[in-house]
Motif scaffolding. Structure first.
Motif, PDB file in Angstrom:
ATOM      1  N   CYS A   1      -7.643  -4.446  -6.919  1.00 25.45           N
ATOM      2  CA  CYS A   1      -8.667  -3.504  -6.255  1.00 25.45           C
ATOM      3  C   CYS A   1     -10.034  -4.235  -5.942  1.00 25.45           C
ATOM      4  N   LYS A   2     -10.388  -5.112  -6.620  1.00 22.33           N
ATOM      5  CA  LYS A   2     -11.654  -6.157  -6.608  1.00 22.33           C
ATOM      6  C   LYS A   2     -11.437  -6.612  -5.062  1.00 22.33           C
ATOM      7  N   SER A   3     -10.299  -7.351  -4.844  1.00 22.93           N
ATOM      8  CA  SER A   3     -10.285  -8.069  -3.597  1.00 22.93           C
ATOM      9  C   SER A   3     -10.130  -7.306  -2.502  1.00 22.93           C
ATOM     10  N   TYR A   4      -9.726  -5.893  -2.590  1.00 18.49           N
ATOM     11  CA  TYR A   4      -9.684  -4.899  -1.404  1.00 18.49           C
ATOM     12  C   TYR A   4     -10.943  -4.344  -1.254  1.00 18.49           C
ATOM     13  N   LEU A   5     -11.737  -4.368  -2.243  1.00 17.98           N
ATOM     14  CA  LEU A   5     -13.094  -3.773  -2.081  1.00 17.98           C
ATOM     15  C   LEU A   5     -13.824  -4.912  -1.364  1.00 17.98           C
ATOM     16  N   GLU A   6     -13.762  -5.984  -1.842  1.00 15.50           N
ATOM     17  CA  GLU A   6     -14.343  -7.170  -0.935  1.00 15.50           C
ATOM     18  C   GLU A   6     -13.928  -7.227   0.449  1.00 15.50           C
ATOM     19  N   LEU A   7     -12.740  -7.112   0.722  1.00 17.47           N
ATOM     20  CA  LEU A   7     -12.279  -7.138   2.095  1.00 17.47           C
ATOM     21  C   LEU A   7     -12.964  -6.084   2.973  1.00 17.47           C
ATOM     22  N   LEU A   8     -12.979  -4.648   2.281  1.00 21.22           N
ATOM     23  CA  LEU A   8     -14.065  -3.776   2.977  1.00 21.22           C
ATOM     24  C   LEU A   8     -15.386  -4.044   3.206  1.00 21.22           C
ATOM     25  N   ALA A   9     -15.992  -4.557   2.155  1.00 19.42           N
ATOM     26  CA  ALA A   9     -17.600  -5.164   2.313  1.00 19.42           C
ATOM     27  C   ALA A   9     -17.385  -6.340   3.460  1.00 19.42           C
ATOM     28  N   CYS A  10     -16.557  -7.080   3.577  1.00 13.87           N
ATOM     29  CA  CYS A  10     -16.648  -8.174   4.858  1.00 13.87           C
ATOM     30  C   CYS A  10     -16.535  -7.361   5.954  1.00 13.87           C
ATOM     31  N   TYR A  11     -15.848  -6.328   6.074  1.00 14.94           N
ATOM     32  CA  TYR A  11     -15.411  -5.820   7.429  1.00 14.94           C
ATOM     33  C   TYR A  11     -16.933  -5.038   7.758  1.00 14.94           C
ATOM     34  N   PHE A  12     -17.716  -4.305   6.856  1.00 18.98           N
ATOM     35  CA  PHE A  12     -18.852  -3.979   6.995  1.00 18.98           C
ATOM     36  C   PHE A  12     -19.757  -4.711   7.440  1.00 18.98           C
ATOM     37  N   ILE A  13     -19.885  -6.077   6.730  1.00 17.84           N
ATOM     38  CA  ILE A  13     -20.740  -7.055   7.257  1.00 17.84           C
ATOM     39  C   ILE A  13     -20.655  -7.471   8.636  1.00 17.84           C
ATOM     40  N   PHE A  14     -19.123  -7.829   9.177  1.00 15.45           N
ATOM     41  CA  PHE A  14     -18.930  -7.927  10.590  1.00 15.45           C
ATOM     42  C   PHE A  14     -19.389  -7.085  11.308  1.00 15.45           C
TER      43      PHE A  14
ATOM     44  N   VAL B   1      -9.093   1.547   7.676  1.00 13.48           N
ATOM     45  CA  VAL B   1      -7.735   1.637   7.432  1.00 13.48           C
ATOM     46  C   VAL B   1      -7.140   0.446   7.523  1.00 13.48           C
ATOM     47  N   ALA B   2      -7.248  -0.109   8.884  1.00 16.38           N
ATOM     48  CA  ALA B   2      -6.504  -1.296   8.939  1.00 16.38           C
ATOM     49  C   ALA B   2      -6.618  -2.595   8.289  1.00 16.38           C
ATOM     50  N   ILE B   3      -7.583  -2.663   7.548  1.00 11.33           N
ATOM     51  CA  ILE B   3      -7.914  -3.951   6.664  1.00 11.33           C
ATOM     52  C   ILE B   3      -7.031  -3.683   5.488  1.00 11.33           C
ATOM     53  N   LEU B   4      -6.426  -2.486   5.155  1.00 12.94           N
ATOM     54  CA  LEU B   4      -5.573  -2.127   4.046  1.00 12.94           C
ATOM     55  C   LEU B   4      -4.140  -2.620   4.275  1.00 12.94           C
ATOM     56  N   LEU B   5      -3.827  -3.155   5.586  1.00  9.82           N
ATOM     57  CA  LEU B   5      -2.668  -3.447   5.843  1.00  9.82           C
ATOM     58  C   LEU B   5      -1.898  -4.449   4.981  1.00  9.82           C
ATOM     59  N   PRO B   6      -2.708  -5.416   4.465  1.00 10.90           N
ATOM     60  CA  PRO B   6      -1.916  -6.392   3.650  1.00 10.90           C
ATOM     61  C   PRO B   6      -1.318  -5.785   2.254  1.00 10.90           C
ATOM     62  N   ALA B   7      -1.831  -4.650   1.986  1.00  7.79           N
ATOM     63  CA  ALA B   7      -1.109  -3.988   0.765  1.00  7.79           C
ATOM     64  C   ALA B   7       0.436  -3.719   1.057  1.00  7.79           C
ATOM     65  N   TRP B   8       0.876  -3.600   1.958  1.00  4.30           N
ATOM     66  CA  TRP B   8       2.118  -3.147   2.434  1.00  4.30           C
ATOM     67  C   TRP B   8       3.180  -4.403   2.713  1.00  4.30           C
ATOM     68  N   LEU B   9       2.406  -5.600   2.481  1.00  7.87           N
ATOM     69  CA  LEU B   9       3.333  -6.840   2.741  1.00  7.87           C
ATOM     70  C   LEU B   9       4.222  -6.862   1.573  1.00  7.87           C
TER      71      LEU B   9
END
Length: 218
Positions: free
Chosen positions: A188-201, A35-43
């Motif tokens: 949507c593509k950018s945020y899905l990639e961000l979620l994927a990067c979090y999973f990779i980490f 959930v935290a990685i979605l914070l940029p959506a509120w910028l």
């Protein structure tokens, strides 16, 4: 085998209450991170300045850089499976370079010579695999038993399967009709990639800890 029995004995003696509490804590932290990685959506939205997209791209690069650093840190502690850490570190570094290229070329509009850097990194990874085939095959056979490999597998599914559908303009045009806007699939593509990067980490941290402890993955 004696080492494995000692590990199993310690796990068996661990109080069951502590086990489920730790499991719940891990689940909570993983969900909170997702959930935290979605914070940029509120910028704040500033037309003409790709602040939001640039922030997402930088977060993706930051997560991949952290995963690479963790795997490099595990090299000194992985013993005979040092080659596994090296291959994973090289692969993560190649992904990091590709992500930096997306930021510099796509957001900042600066040329970035990424192709030859990625080629060198992946070439070194292939040479390492060929040099240590037995170790790599053993790792591949047992990696499926570890949750870290599952997170990395989920990330790859998001990037190469799910993202191909949700990130496609045709999907959103058919779903929204006249309300469709060209930036929707890009966001949507950018945020899905961000979620994927979090999973990779997360997956890289889990595998690095296991490899660093020199534990078997089965």
């Amino acid at each position: 085998m004696h080492y494995l029995s000692d590990v199993e004995e310690r796990q068996r003696r661990k109080p069951s209450g502590a086990t489920w509490k730790v499991t719940l804590l891990k689940i909570f932290l993983l969900c909170a991170g997702s959930v935290a990685i979605l914070l940029p959506a509120w910028l704040p939205n500033r037309p003409g300045r790709p602040l939001e997209r640039g922030t997402v791209e930088l977060l993706q690069a930051g997560l991949l850089a952290a995963a690479t650093a963790v795997m490099i840190g595990a090299l000194a502690h992985s013993g005979s499976r040092r080659s596994v850490c090296r291959v994973m570190a090289l692969g993560l570094a190649a992904a990091l370079v590709g992500e930096l290229e997306d930021f510099f070329s796509g957001v900042m509009k600066w040329p970035f010579p990424d192709a030859w850097i990625i080629g060198i990194l992946l070439g070194a990874a292939v040479l390492t695999v060929l040099k240590h085939k037995k170790v790599m095959l053993r790792f591949i056979e047992t990696a499926g038993h570890h949750a870290g490999a599952g997170f990395i597998g989920a990330a790859l599914l998001i990037i190469y399967v799910f993202n191909r559908v949700v990130g496609a303009p045709q999907f959103w045009r058919a779903s929204l009709g006249d309300a469709f806007r060209p930036e929707i699939p890009i966001i949507c593509k950018s945020y899905l990639e961000l979620l994927a990067c979090y999973f990779i980490f997360v997956g890289s941290v889990g595998l690095a800890i296991t490899l660093g402890r020199r534990e078997e993955l089965d």
